[in-house]
Scaffold this motif. Structure first.
Motif, mmCIF file in Angstrom:
data_model
loop_
_atom_site.group_PDB
_atom_site.id
_atom_site.type_symbol
_atom_site.label_atom_id
_atom_site.label_comp_id
_atom_site.label_asym_id
_atom_site.label_seq_id
_atom_site.Cartn_x
_atom_site.Cartn_y
_atom_site.Cartn_z
ATOM 1 N N CYS A 70 -113.067 48.361 27.561
ATOM 2 C CA CYS A 70 -113.782 49.601 27.261
ATOM 3 C C CYS A 70 -112.821 50.771 27.044
ATOM 4 O O CYS A 70 -113.150 51.740 26.363
ATOM 5 N N THR B 164 -110.982 48.981 18.716
ATOM 6 C CA THR B 164 -112.376 48.652 18.995
ATOM 7 C C THR B 164 -112.718 47.267 18.447
ATOM 8 O O THR B 164 -113.297 46.425 19.138
ATOM 9 N N ASN C 43 -118.946 45.513 28.118
ATOM 10 C CA ASN C 43 -117.846 45.713 27.176
ATOM 11 C C ASN C 43 -118.334 45.666 25.734
ATOM 12 O O ASN C 43 -117.929 46.493 24.911
ATOM 13 N N ARG C 44 -119.190 44.700 25.426
ATOM 14 C CA ARG C 44 -119.682 44.566 24.057
ATOM 15 C C ARG C 44 -120.488 45.793 23.639
ATOM 16 O O ARG C 44 -120.284 46.335 22.540
ATOM 17 N N ARG C 45 -121.373 46.248 24.513
ATOM 18 C CA ARG C 45 -122.178 47.423 24.193
ATOM 19 C C ARG C 45 -121.314 48.666 24.017
ATOM 20 O O ARG C 45 -121.516 49.463 23.090
ATOM 21 N N THR C 46 -120.332 48.829 24.903
ATOM 22 C CA THR C 46 -119.457 49.996 24.827
ATOM 23 C C THR C 46 -118.650 49.999 23.535
ATOM 24 O O THR C 46 -118.545 51.021 22.843
ATOM 25 N N MET D 118 -119.384 48.439 20.760
ATOM 26 C CA MET D 118 -120.279 48.635 19.618
ATOM 27 C C MET D 118 -120.596 50.114 19.424
ATOM 28 O O MET D 118 -120.692 50.605 18.293
ATOM 29 N N ILE D 119 -120.748 50.836 20.528
ATOM 30 C CA ILE D 119 -120.966 52.285 20.433
ATOM 31 C C ILE D 119 -119.739 52.957 19.822
ATOM 32 O O ILE D 119 -119.851 53.823 18.945
ATOM 33 N N TYR D 120 -118.549 52.546 20.301
ATOM 34 C CA TYR D 120 -117.304 53.036 19.701
ATOM 35 C C TYR D 120 -117.305 52.784 18.193
ATOM 36 O O TYR D 120 -116.969 53.669 17.397
ATOM 37 N N ILE E 276 -119.717 52.263 16.001
ATOM 38 C CA ILE E 276 -120.676 53.075 15.243
ATOM 39 C C ILE E 276 -120.215 54.530 15.164
ATOM 40 O O ILE E 276 -120.206 55.145 14.082
ATOM 41 N N VAL E 277 -119.831 55.091 16.310
ATOM 42 C CA VAL E 277 -119.433 56.501 16.360
ATOM 43 C C VAL E 277 -118.157 56.742 15.555
ATOM 44 O O VAL E 277 -118.072 57.699 14.770
#
Length: 259
Positions: free
Chosen positions: A34, A148, A180-183, A185-187, A189-190
């Motif tokens: 992360c 990422t 970790n995967r969700r975090t 993925m947010i990285y 996209i942003v």
């Protein structure tokens, strides 16, 4: 406290930035990925600062570019570059999969690694000599995007080596994969949106290039090595960063011609 320890582990593993000495445990390693992109933020900030200083001091283009390509190596200690060189040796061997994995583990640099290193830095310096101040904003963000995607590959790709063999396997086993995967993925996209907002067409070109390299990287890992390793993740990082920079430079030249 555990979040801080995970941050320290990430920077201790993937950078040469001095960090407090702590014991690595399964608990503080599980969310390390992360924080991996934050090392890219440091590199981007230093790179932007260097270009700003060059503008004030009036340094020549070649000195500006030569130092710029060394900044990521100085921050990381060359850990990802080492993976790039090992991978080039393995790919150039045209050996069976098992032998390629052995070459990745070999600490000696072969002829193809040395040739690839020379070509890489020559090309990288040439590309960076073309960067404008506007392009530099996109490139500064790109170091986070590459990390990422590299982190996502460690979590999502199959492992080339058996359980407990290799650093990537260790991190993957220790990782709390869903978090970790969700975090990451947010990285993703942003950062992709930010690069497009900041760079417009140049930013979009860099994002598209990063995704294309990621697609090739997945195909190469599975077909040539049976999965991902730490060296292959380093190979992806180096290729992604230089090709994103190339995409930005090419797009800026196209836009200049169209004016």
């Amino acid at each position: 406290m555990k979040c801080l320890e995970s941050l320290i582990v990430a920077f201790s593993m993937y950078s040469k930035i001095p960090m407090p000495q702590i014991t690595w445990t399964k608990e503080n390693m599980k969310n390390t990925l992360c924080y991996f992109p934050l090392i890219g933020a440091v590199i981007g900030a230093l790179l932007w600062l260097w270009y700003w200083l060059c503008g004030i001091a009036g340094f020549g283009v070649m000195l500006q570019a030569a130092v710029a390509v060394l900044i990521p190596v100085l921050v990381t200690g060359g850990i990802h570059l080492d993976g790039f060189l090992d991978t080039q040796d393995a790919l150039s061997s045209y050996q069976p999969m098992e032998r390629r994995l052995e070459i990745l583990k070999d600490s000696h640099a072969g002829a193809f690694a040395i040739i690839s290193c020379s070509v890489y830095f020559l090309a990288y310096t040439g590309i960076y000599s073309m960067l404008t101040a506007h392009a530099m904003k996109v490139i500064a963000i790109s170091f986070m995007l590459s990390r990422t995607l590299s982190g996502l590959s460690v979590i999502c790709f199959p492992q080339a080596r058996k359980k407990g063999q290799g650093l990537v396997a260790t991190f993957s086993e220790s990782a709390e994969k869903r978090v970790n995967r969700r975090t990451l993925m947010i990285y993703l996209i942003v950062l992709s949106a930010l690069m497009i907002v900041v760079g417009k067409w140049s930013g979009a070109a860099a994002v598209i290039m990063a995704l294309l390299v990621f697609w090739y990287y997945h195909h190469m890992c599975i077909s040539k090595f049976g999965g991902v390793t730490g060296d292959l993740a380093g190979y992806f990082l180096q290729m992604c960063e230089i090709l994103m920079a190339l995409a930005v430079v090419v797009m800026e030249q196209i836009l200049l011609l169209l004016k």
